[in-house]
Design a protein around this motif. Structure first.
Motif, PDB file in Angstrom:
ATOM      1  N   VAL A   1       0.928  -1.314  -0.096  1.00  0.00           N
ATOM      2  CA  VAL A   1      -0.037  -0.151  -0.007  1.00  0.00           C
ATOM      3  C   VAL A   1       1.025   1.155   0.014  1.00  0.00           C
ATOM      4  N   ASP A   2       1.875   1.190   0.898  1.00  0.00           N
ATOM      5  CA  ASP A   2       2.964   2.289   0.977  1.00  0.00           C
ATOM      6  C   ASP A   2       3.451   2.726  -0.635  1.00  0.00           C
ATOM      7  N   ASP A   3       3.758   1.526  -1.402  1.00  0.00           N
ATOM      8  CA  ASP A   3       4.341   1.861  -2.904  1.00  0.00           C
ATOM      9  C   ASP A   3       3.300   2.208  -3.697  1.00  0.00           C
TER      10      ASP A   3
ATOM     11  N   PRO B   1     -10.410  18.002  -3.978  1.00  0.00           N
ATOM     12  CA  PRO B   1     -10.097  16.790  -4.615  1.00  0.00           C
ATOM     13  C   PRO B   1      -8.564  16.373  -4.516  1.00  0.00           C
ATOM     14  N   ALA B   2      -7.557  16.837  -3.902  1.00  0.00           N
ATOM     15  CA  ALA B   2      -6.244  16.584  -3.736  1.00  0.00           C
ATOM     16  C   ALA B   2      -6.008  15.783  -2.426  1.00  0.00           C
ATOM     17  N   GLN B   3      -6.997  14.692  -2.653  1.00  0.00           N
ATOM     18  CA  GLN B   3      -6.913  13.521  -1.330  1.00  0.00           C
ATOM     19  C   GLN B   3      -6.980  12.308  -1.739  1.00  0.00           C
ATOM     20  N   PHE B   4      -6.273  11.276  -1.131  1.00  0.00           N
ATOM     21  CA  PHE B   4      -6.186  10.175  -1.407  1.00  0.00           C
ATOM     22  C   PHE B   4      -5.964   8.924  -0.540  1.00  0.00           C
ATOM     23  N   GLY B   5      -6.657   8.037  -0.252  1.00  0.00           N
ATOM     24  CA  GLY B   5      -6.702   7.107   0.805  1.00  0.00           C
ATOM     25  C   GLY B   5      -6.614   5.504   0.417  1.00  0.00           C
ATOM     26  N   ILE B   6      -6.218   4.804   0.964  1.00  0.00           N
ATOM     27  CA  ILE B   6      -6.355   3.225   0.815  1.00  0.00           C
ATOM     28  C   ILE B   6      -6.287   2.605   2.166  1.00  0.00           C
ATOM     29  N   ALA B   7      -7.011   1.319   2.311  1.00  0.00           N
ATOM     30  CA  ALA B   7      -7.084   0.800   3.627  1.00  0.00           C
ATOM     31  C   ALA B   7      -7.370  -0.588   3.121  1.00  0.00           C
ATOM     32  N   ILE B   8      -6.689  -1.656   3.682  1.00  0.00           N
ATOM     33  CA  ILE B   8      -6.856  -3.058   3.574  1.00  0.00           C
ATOM     34  C   ILE B   8      -7.086  -3.716   4.884  1.00  0.00           C
ATOM     35  N   THR B   9      -8.432  -4.289   5.057  1.00  0.00           N
ATOM     36  CA  THR B   9      -8.481  -5.188   6.319  1.00  0.00           C
ATOM     37  C   THR B   9      -8.574  -6.682   5.791  1.00  0.00           C
ATOM     38  N   THR B  10      -7.646  -7.378   6.498  1.00  0.00           N
ATOM     39  CA  THR B  10      -7.353  -8.905   5.910  1.00  0.00           C
ATOM     40  C   THR B  10      -8.428  -9.742   6.865  1.00  0.00           C
ATOM     41  N   VAL B  11      -8.704 -10.907   6.396  1.00  0.00           N
ATOM     42  CA  VAL B  11      -9.705 -11.799   6.965  1.00  0.00           C
ATOM     43  C   VAL B  11      -9.104 -12.297   8.305  1.00  0.00           C
TER      44      VAL B  11
ATOM     45  N   GLY C   1      -1.919   7.125   3.063  1.00  0.00           N
ATOM     46  CA  GLY C   1      -2.516   8.372   2.514  1.00  0.00           C
ATOM     47  C   GLY C   1      -3.672   8.576   3.523  1.00  0.00           C
ATOM     48  N   ASP C   2      -4.873   9.381   2.802  1.00  0.00           N
ATOM     49  CA  ASP C   2      -5.805   9.874   3.863  1.00  0.00           C
ATOM     50  C   ASP C   2      -6.674   8.876   4.235  1.00  0.00           C
ATOM     51  N   ALA C   3      -6.389   7.580   4.757  1.00  0.00           N
ATOM     52  CA  ALA C   3      -7.458   6.615   4.976  1.00  0.00           C
ATOM     53  C   ALA C   3      -8.167   6.810   6.195  1.00  0.00           C
ATOM     54  N   ALA C   4      -7.844   7.979   7.125  1.00  0.00           N
ATOM     55  CA  ALA C   4      -8.597   8.307   8.298  1.00  0.00           C
ATOM     56  C   ALA C   4      -9.538   9.304   8.163  1.00  0.00           C
ATOM     57  N   VAL C   5      -9.716   9.796   6.930  1.00  0.00           N
ATOM     58  CA  VAL C   5     -10.594  10.938   6.537  1.00  0.00           C
ATOM     59  C   VAL C   5     -11.937  10.692   6.080  1.00  0.00           C
TER      60      VAL C   5
ATOM     61  N   CYS D   1     -11.852   5.294   4.893  1.00  0.00           N
ATOM     62  CA  CYS D   1     -11.419   3.986   4.259  1.00  0.00           C
ATOM     63  C   CYS D   1     -11.311   2.856   5.214  1.00  0.00           C
ATOM     64  N   ARG D   2     -10.570   3.309   6.339  1.00  0.00           N
ATOM     65  CA  ARG D   2     -10.433   2.023   7.357  1.00  0.00           C
ATOM     66  C   ARG D   2     -11.684   1.501   7.831  1.00  0.00           C
ATOM     67  N   GLN D   3     -12.831   2.622   8.046  1.00  0.00           N
ATOM     68  CA  GLN D   3     -14.036   1.786   8.325  1.00  0.00           C
ATOM     69  C   GLN D   3     -14.812   1.093   7.255  1.00  0.00           C
TER      70      GLN D   3
END
Length: 307
Positions: A7-9, A35-45, A53-57, A200-202
């Motif tokens: 995700v960092d890459d 528009p200048a925002q970008f977040g990513i979050a993965i929750t595994t099983v 990025g902006d995963a907590a916005v 994104c996290r939620q």
């Protein structure tokens, strides 16, 4: 596989493109989003969370909410819901009325606006609008395991003030006998569900049951049966991105649902639930950067369902 590095890459690779695409401006409140925002979050099983990025916005999840209301409606009405809404890709814009006339007021699938309005009508059965909104909110908080998830009232009011197309769709279906409650009640619930604000996290946590055969991976509780989870995923794969669904399946190969707030929820069955967000949209109304991020993720993890 080191998912945090992945995700960092991806974030680093896409950082120069942050702000790409066009923010949804037909809902005035969304037009104000930076528009200048970008977040990513993965929750595994397995319960691990990786984000960048902006995963907590918090952002307006818009049509991604249709996955949760469909899950609720299936719980209430079971397979009978398919008497009132189809399961085929539409190939038309998400708010099109043309197809609806040809098909006698039966929307093509539950993820276009008309289909989602029928699903909301089913969730409303036996409830006052306020109670139905409360039920949807409680369900999403339960899935997210987070009581802070809420509804952005300013976005809901903005949609209420400008939702002429949705009113037309709803009245049209009511004319065909495919809505059972007053149009204003149904749309009041619909506009509020679309105004759910999540990070994104939620959001990635909320979709986890679809990656884990219908069970909440953390508590072990069953949300839906394995068969139903599989079917919701199938609909997300074929219909989750409006008339960009085929292109998304081709490039990403994961069940997903987009929203005009710039979010996308994607499911890697058996592995993880992923949420991405960047407000700028591409030509078909899906997050430009979010789509690119998910294509990179599928490629780097081998998670595509077609691998």
């Amino acid at each position: 596989m080191d998912l945090q590095s992945v995700v960092d890459d991806i974030y680093a690779d896409l950082a120069p493109r942050i702000g790409e695409g066009k923010v949804a401006d037909y809902i005035p409140q969304l037009a104000r989003v930076n528009p200048a925002q970008f977040g990513i979050a993965i929750t595994t099983v397995g319960g691990e969370v990786f984000s960048a990025g902006d995963a907590a916005v918090p952002f307006s999840i818009q049509s991604i909410s249709k996955v949760f209301t469909l899950t609720l409606a299936l719980g209430k009405a079971g397979e009978t819901i398919w008497n009132r809404v189809g399961r085929e890709p539409s190939g038309s814009a998400f708010n099109s009325i043309v197809q609806l006339e040809q098909e006698q007021g039966i929307p093509r699938n539950p993820f276009i606006n008309a289909g989602a309005i029928v699903v909301t009508d089913m969730v409303l059965a036996g409830h006052a609008p306020r109670e139905a909104i409360g039920e949807i909110l409680r369900f999403v908080r339960y899935l997210a395991d987070d009581e802070t998830v809420g509804i952005d009232d300013a976005v809901a009011a903005s949609e209420q003030a400008t939702g002429y197309r949705n009113r037309a769709l709803a009245n049209f279906m009511r004319g065909f006998g495919n809505l059972q409650h007053p149009v204003d009640h149904v749309l009041g619930v619909y506009f509020h569900q679309c105004a759910l604000a999540m990070t994104c996290r939620q959001l990635s946590r909320s979709g986890l049951f679809l990656a884990n055969s219908g069970r909440d991976a953390m508590s072990g509780h069953s949300v839906v049966s394995n068969r139903r989870a599989r079917r919701i995923n199938a609909l997300m794969l074929t219909c989750g991105h409006y008339d960009g669904s085929g292109d998304f399946a081709y490039h990403v190969g994961l069940p997903g649902k987009s929203g005009v707030g710039g979010g996308i929820l994607a499911i890697a069955p058996g592995k993880a639930s992923i949420a991405v967000w960047s407000p700028g949209l591409n030509k078909v109304g899906n997050s430009a950067l979010g789509s690119a991020a998910l294509e990179m993720l599928a490629s780097r993890t081998g998670w595509s369902v077609f691998e």
